[in-house]
Write a protein that holds these residues in place. Structure first.
Motif, short mmCIF file in Angstrom:
data_model
loop_
_atom_site.label_atom_id
_atom_site.label_comp_id
_atom_site.label_asym_id
_atom_site.label_seq_id
_atom_site.Cartn_x
_atom_site.Cartn_y
_atom_site.Cartn_z
N ILE A 273 -34.78 -46.63 -30.92
CA ILE A 273 -35.43 -46.18 -29.69
C ILE A 273 -36.65 -47.05 -29.39
O ILE A 273 -36.96 -47.29 -28.23
N ALA A 274 -37.33 -47.54 -30.42
CA ALA A 274 -38.55 -48.32 -30.21
C ALA A 274 -38.27 -49.65 -29.55
O ALA A 274 -38.95 -50.05 -28.61
N LYS A 275 -37.26 -50.37 -30.03
CA LYS A 275 -37.00 -51.69 -29.46
C LYS A 275 -36.32 -51.59 -28.10
O LYS A 275 -36.41 -52.50 -27.28
N ALA A 276 -35.64 -50.47 -27.82
CA ALA A 276 -34.98 -50.29 -26.53
C ALA A 276 -35.94 -49.83 -25.45
O ALA A 276 -35.69 -50.02 -24.26
N GLY A 277 -37.06 -49.20 -25.84
CA GLY A 277 -38.01 -48.67 -24.87
C GLY A 277 -37.99 -47.17 -24.74
O GLY A 277 -38.63 -46.61 -23.86
N GLY A 278 -37.25 -46.48 -25.62
CA GLY A 278 -37.22 -45.02 -25.61
C GLY A 278 -35.83 -44.49 -25.86
O GLY A 278 -34.83 -45.24 -25.83
N PRO A 279 -35.70 -43.18 -26.11
CA PRO A 279 -34.38 -42.59 -26.38
C PRO A 279 -33.39 -42.77 -25.25
O PRO A 279 -32.20 -43.02 -25.50
N ILE A 280 -33.82 -42.64 -24.00
CA ILE A 280 -32.92 -42.81 -22.88
C ILE A 280 -32.34 -44.22 -22.87
O ILE A 280 -31.12 -44.42 -22.72
N ASP A 281 -33.20 -45.21 -23.05
CA ASP A 281 -32.77 -46.61 -23.02
C ASP A 281 -31.90 -46.96 -24.23
O ASP A 281 -30.99 -47.78 -24.13
N ALA A 282 -32.19 -46.34 -25.37
CA ALA A 282 -31.35 -46.57 -26.55
C ALA A 282 -29.93 -46.08 -26.32
O ALA A 282 -28.96 -46.69 -26.81
N LEU A 283 -29.79 -44.99 -25.58
CA LEU A 283 -28.45 -44.48 -25.29
C LEU A 283 -27.74 -45.35 -24.25
O LEU A 283 -26.50 -45.45 -24.27
N TYR A 284 -28.48 -46.00 -23.34
CA TYR A 284 -27.86 -47.02 -22.49
C TYR A 284 -27.26 -48.12 -23.36
O TYR A 284 -26.12 -48.58 -23.14
N ALA A 285 -28.03 -48.56 -24.34
CA ALA A 285 -27.57 -49.61 -25.26
C ALA A 285 -26.33 -49.16 -26.03
O ALA A 285 -25.40 -49.93 -26.26
N ALA A 286 -26.32 -47.88 -26.41
CA ALA A 286 -25.16 -47.35 -27.14
C ALA A 286 -23.91 -47.35 -26.27
O ALA A 286 -22.81 -47.64 -26.75
N THR A 287 -24.07 -47.06 -24.98
CA THR A 287 -22.93 -47.04 -24.06
C THR A 287 -22.31 -48.44 -23.94
O THR A 287 -21.08 -48.59 -24.00
N VAL A 288 -23.17 -49.45 -23.78
CA VAL A 288 -22.67 -50.82 -23.68
C VAL A 288 -21.98 -51.23 -24.98
O VAL A 288 -20.90 -51.84 -24.97
N SER A 289 -22.60 -50.91 -26.10
CA SER A 289 -22.03 -51.25 -27.41
C SER A 289 -20.66 -50.62 -27.59
O SER A 289 -19.70 -51.28 -28.03
N SER A 290 -20.56 -49.34 -27.27
CA SER A 290 -19.29 -48.63 -27.44
C SER A 290 -18.21 -49.19 -26.52
O SER A 290 -17.05 -49.34 -26.92
N ALA A 291 -18.59 -49.52 -25.29
CA ALA A 291 -17.63 -50.07 -24.34
C ALA A 291 -17.08 -51.41 -24.82
O ALA A 291 -15.93 -51.76 -24.54
N ALA A 292 -17.90 -52.14 -25.59
CA ALA A 292 -17.47 -53.44 -26.11
C ALA A 292 -16.79 -53.33 -27.46
O ALA A 292 -16.40 -54.35 -28.05
N GLY A 293 -16.63 -52.11 -27.97
CA GLY A 293 -15.97 -51.91 -29.25
C GLY A 293 -16.83 -52.16 -30.46
O GLY A 293 -16.33 -52.32 -31.58
N MET A 294 -18.16 -52.18 -30.28
CA MET A 294 -19.07 -52.42 -31.39
C MET A 294 -19.35 -51.12 -32.15
O MET A 294 -19.58 -50.07 -31.55
N GLY A 295 -19.37 -51.18 -33.48
CA GLY A 295 -19.76 -50.04 -34.28
C GLY A 295 -21.24 -49.75 -34.13
O GLY A 295 -22.05 -50.67 -34.02
N LEU A 296 -21.64 -48.47 -34.14
CA LEU A 296 -23.02 -48.07 -33.91
C LEU A 296 -23.72 -47.63 -35.20
O LEU A 296 -23.10 -47.07 -36.11
N TYR A 297 -25.02 -47.89 -35.23
CA TYR A 297 -25.86 -47.53 -36.37
C TYR A 297 -27.21 -47.07 -35.83
O TYR A 297 -27.82 -47.74 -34.98
#
Length: 372
Positions: A273-297
């Motif tokens: 959340i810190a490097k993304a700019g907050g929890p909302i932005d971190a979940l944006y990043a998670a959406t892009v990652s998941s759409a690209a087939g990347m595993g999440l951590y």
């Protein structure tokens, strides 16, 4: 009436760690947190936290700069504003202030906490709703001593608190680091997952040597083996070995992840959340990652309980965390500044269920550790 923001306070809080925490770029014995308190005209308060690692050793924001930039640049943009839309408030910050993702994450967390308290719902509900009430959490073995790390891991496995472990390496010669990791993996056996975090310490030749040996030793994952900006090397390594690579410092937000994937990276993504700019932005990043087939951590910057709770709420809304999380930050500290600690058990941590972040400041502890 919609609440309006009336006051924002920032505090530097220094809490010793239970043992030295060694990374490739620094060793820390005290963690400094920037605690944010946002108050509104209806008498409620939201809590946030901005934390980094080792002052400026890890990244471009330090605790002191986070506090200064919130006090002088970001807070004036929020005072007097309505709490009706957190997205609108964050857009206001982004329009006037570039970068400073950790400072913005602290403010976004406090805004979410405040809004959740007004609505009587947990932050996870504001983020779309929790799917999980308990999320996995590993422990980082970072003493640097092989026997101590083995003993520490076995005790945690026996207690049921953790069964997955990450080792911080990269400060020693690659052969010494690999021997250290291999000995721990052999001692723990198949009942434990062992991963490593190199924190950008290796060049391509060293990483090629190290990853081959780590793969042979049964290590499950290698996090950020090469420098953050050396994207081409990270991509080549991700295709060279069966052992997955986790991109951390190379990616901050959704646009970074999109660019990395577009160039051919095929590993996993460490969300923070810190490097993304907050929890909302971190979940944006998670959406892009998941759409690209990347595993999440679910990653951490070793936040205390406030920042950790915010991340836990965010991760609880994700359908799958392929590599679990490392939300162990509060356990690394000798003390806490909240009244009821987060509940760690059964190889993970519970998602708070109370309104907002679901935590309450211990004013006496805060006063004890606040930097004078």
């Amino acid at each position: 009436m919609t609440p309006k923001i009336t006051h924002i306070e920032t505090l530097l809080v220094d809490i010793p760690t239970i043992r030295p925490h060694k990374l490739s770029m620094t060793s820390m014995a005290v963690q400094t947190m920037v605690i944010v308190r946002i108050k509104d005209d209806q008498g409620l308060e939201g809590l946030g936290e901005g934390t980094t690692i080792g002052g400026l050793a890890y990244g471009p924001e330090s605790p002191e700069s986070i506090k200064t930039n919130i006090d002088h640049y970001l807070s004036p943009l929020l005072i007097g504003q309505s709490l009706a839309s957190i997205n609108a408030l964050m857009l206001r910050l982004h329009t006037s202030v570039k970068g400073n993702s950790i400072a913005k994450s602290a403010l976004q967390t406090a805004l979410l906490d405040l809004q959740g308290k007004h609505l009587g719902v947990p932050v996870s509900t504001l983020l779309g709703g929790a799917i999980h009430s308990h999320i996995p959490c590993l422990w980082v073995l970072a003493s640097g001593d092989t026997d101590k790390d083995i003993a520490e891991a076995k005790a945690l496995m026996a207690s049921g608190r953790h069964c997955d472990f990450k080792l911080k390496i990269g400060s020693r010669h690659v052969k010494d680091d690999v021997a250290h990791v291999a000995a721990i993996k052999a001692a723990l056996g198949d009942g434990a997952s062992v991963r490593v975090d190199v924190n950008q310490a290796w060049d391509e030749a060293t990483a090629t040597l190290g990853m081959a040996a780590l793969q042979a030793a049964g290590v499950d994952l290698v996090e950020q083996p090469t420098p953050a900006k050396d994207i081409d090397t990270l991509i080549r390594l991700s295709h060279k070995f069966n052992i997955p690579i986790l991109a951390d410092e190379s990616v901050a937000d959704a646009s970074d992840i999109l660019a990395l994937v577009a160039r051919g990276f095929n590993g996993g993504i460490a969300l923070k959340i810190a490097k993304a700019g907050g929890p909302i932005d971190a979940l944006y990043a998670a959406t892009v990652s998941s759409a690209a087939g990347m595993g999440l951590y679910g990653g951490t910057l070793l936040e205390g309980s406030i920042g950790t709770a915010a991340a836990i709420h965010a991760w609880s809304t994700l359908p799958k965390l392929h590599w679990g999380t490392e939300m162990f930050g509060p356990l690394l500290l000798k003390d806490d500044i909240i009244k009821q600690p987060l509940n760690y058990h059964n190889n993970g941590v519970d998602v708070p269920q109370q309104p907002g972040l679901g935590i309450e400041i211990d004013e006496a502890k805060l006063a004890e550790y606040q930097r004078k």
